[in-house]
Scaffold this motif. Structure first.
Motif, PDB file in Angstrom:
ATOM      1  N   ASP A 229       0.837  -1.204   0.000  1.00  0.00           N
ATOM      2  CA  ASP A 229       0.000   0.000   0.000  1.00  0.00           C
ATOM      3  C   ASP A 229       0.874   1.258   0.000  1.00  0.00           C
ATOM      4  OD1 ASP A 229      -2.572  -1.342   0.491  1.00  0.00           O
ATOM      5  OD2 ASP A 229      -1.852  -1.675   2.538  1.00  0.00           O
ATOM      6  N   LEU A 230       2.059   1.138   0.622  1.00  0.00           N
ATOM      7  CA  LEU A 230       2.836   2.316   0.997  1.00  0.00           C
ATOM      8  C   LEU A 230       4.022   2.645   0.095  1.00  0.00           C
ATOM      9  CD1 LEU A 230       2.947   1.546   4.823  1.00  0.00           C
ATOM     10  CD2 LEU A 230       1.951   3.600   3.794  1.00  0.00           C
ATOM     11  N   ALA A 231       4.707   1.622  -0.436  1.00  0.00           N
ATOM     12  CA  ALA A 231       6.047   1.848  -1.005  1.00  0.00           C
ATOM     13  C   ALA A 231       6.053   2.925  -2.090  1.00  0.00           C
ATOM     14  CB  ALA A 231       6.608   0.533  -1.551  1.00  0.00           C
ATOM     15  N   ALA A 232       5.207   2.781  -3.088  1.00  0.00           N
ATOM     16  CA  ALA A 232       5.231   3.738  -4.204  1.00  0.00           C
ATOM     17  C   ALA A 232       4.769   5.121  -3.742  1.00  0.00           C
ATOM     18  CB  ALA A 232       4.338   3.243  -5.342  1.00  0.00           C
ATOM     19  N   GLY A 233       3.668   5.175  -3.013  1.00  0.00           N
ATOM     20  CA  GLY A 233       3.089   6.462  -2.635  1.00  0.00           C
ATOM     21  C   GLY A 233       3.981   7.260  -1.708  1.00  0.00           C
TER      22      GLY A 233
END
Ligand code: IPD
Ligand code: CA
Ligand code: CA
Length: 295
Positions: A229-233
């Motif tokens: 959920d977090l890495a790219a954003g």
């Protein structure tokens, strides 16, 4: 997370500008392939199943998009490990690793609510480096890498210049364990709703983060999230000039599932406010038996 942690992680991973450019292109292409696969299934799902926790769904679109993404990553970067939501881990997770959410916003998708994405983030030793988030219904891809910059399709993007909480539009979400925990973010939602122009609940963490990176939203916080959920954003918010940390303003830890990501002018105020919030009693939302567990 200070403003150059993605750059530091890239340097420690030995990625020069050419390698970063190449990997950002891979992330963008593959996110768009995932997004295109999602659109093939949008409005005509053949299967919706529950993964265990109430509301935690998986559809044939999640599986088809993940298969397409993993095939494309295997072709382009077979040497890079993967952590994908539906099929799990492949390869050494502490080196370079793609974090794949083939369909972020599954509940939205299953209801025909067009707010969903494919998210592809690269981490090095658990630190976000770069990423791409394709929002196919909007024909928008948010992507970037340290040194290269951050982009919405072909246009440069940056976080907002908002520096007063009272002027801010925020976004958050509620994890699938909300039914069994007091620390379920309901109290924080009320708290910020009372002090800002508003708090949205988009239902897709990657899109929430992408919109903060693009300056459409001023800040985001959430708990109970996974690395995919977090890495790219998180990488995109940082590269677009935002500040990313835990709720106390300390270094972001992807394994904690907790994030605060916002315009730099709001960061201290959001930390100060988050640290004043006490969980609501379970009786406030009709679940008097719930007691707080862990974080
Ligand atoms: C969920 C969404 C939602 C967030 C949840 C996530 P999924 O991901 O990002 O906004 O509140 O915590 O699990 O299940 O749609 O990929
Ligand atoms: Ca997700
Ligand atoms: Ca997902």
């Amino acid at each position: 997370m200070t403003s150059n942690l993605c750059a530091q992680a890239a340097e420690q991973a030995g990625l020069n500008q050419a390698a970063l450019r190449h990997l950002a292109d891979v992330a963008r292409e593959v996110a768009e392939l995932g997004g295109a696969e999602l659109m093939r299934h949008y409005g005509r799902l053949s299967s919706i199943e529950n993964k265990g926790r109430i509301g935690d769904l998986v559809t044939n679109a999640d599986l088809a998009a993940e298969a397409r993404v993993l095939e494309a990553l295997r072709e382009r970067t077979p040497e890079i490990a993967v952590l994908a939501e539906e099929s799990g881990a492949r390869g050494e997770q502490d080196g370079l690793r793609w974090c794949v959410d083939p369909l972020d916003g599954t509940t939205n998708f299953a209801h025909g609510y067009p707010f969903f994405a494919t998210s592809i983030g690269l981490t090095w030793q658990q630190q976000p480096v770069l990423g791409a988030i394709a929002v196919p219904f909007l024909n928008e891809t948010f992507w970037g890498a340290p040194g290269l910059g951050s982009f919405l399709n072909t246009s440069p993007m940056q976080v907002s210049s908002c520096n007063h909480l009272a002027d801010a539009l925020l976004v958050t979400g509620f994890a699938y364990d909300r039914h069994t925990r007091l620390d379920n973010n309901y109290a924080e939602f009320c708290w910020f709703t009372h002090r800002t122009r508003g708090v949205r609940r988009g239902g897709a963490a990657a899109v929430d983060l992408a919109f903060v990176a693009a300056g459409r939203l001023d800040g985001y916080w959430e708990r109970g999230l996974a690395p995919w959920d977090l890495a790219a954003g998180v990488a995109l918010v940082e590269i677009a000039g935002g500040q990313v940390s835990d709720y106390r303003g300390e270094r972001f830890d992807i394994g904690s599932g907790r994030v605060l990501a916002c315009a730099p002018g709001l960061h201290q105020a959001m930390v100060d406010e988050l640290n004043q919030v006490e969980p609501l009693s379970g009786a406030c939302f009709g679940a008097p038996g719930i007691t707080a567990v862990g974080s």
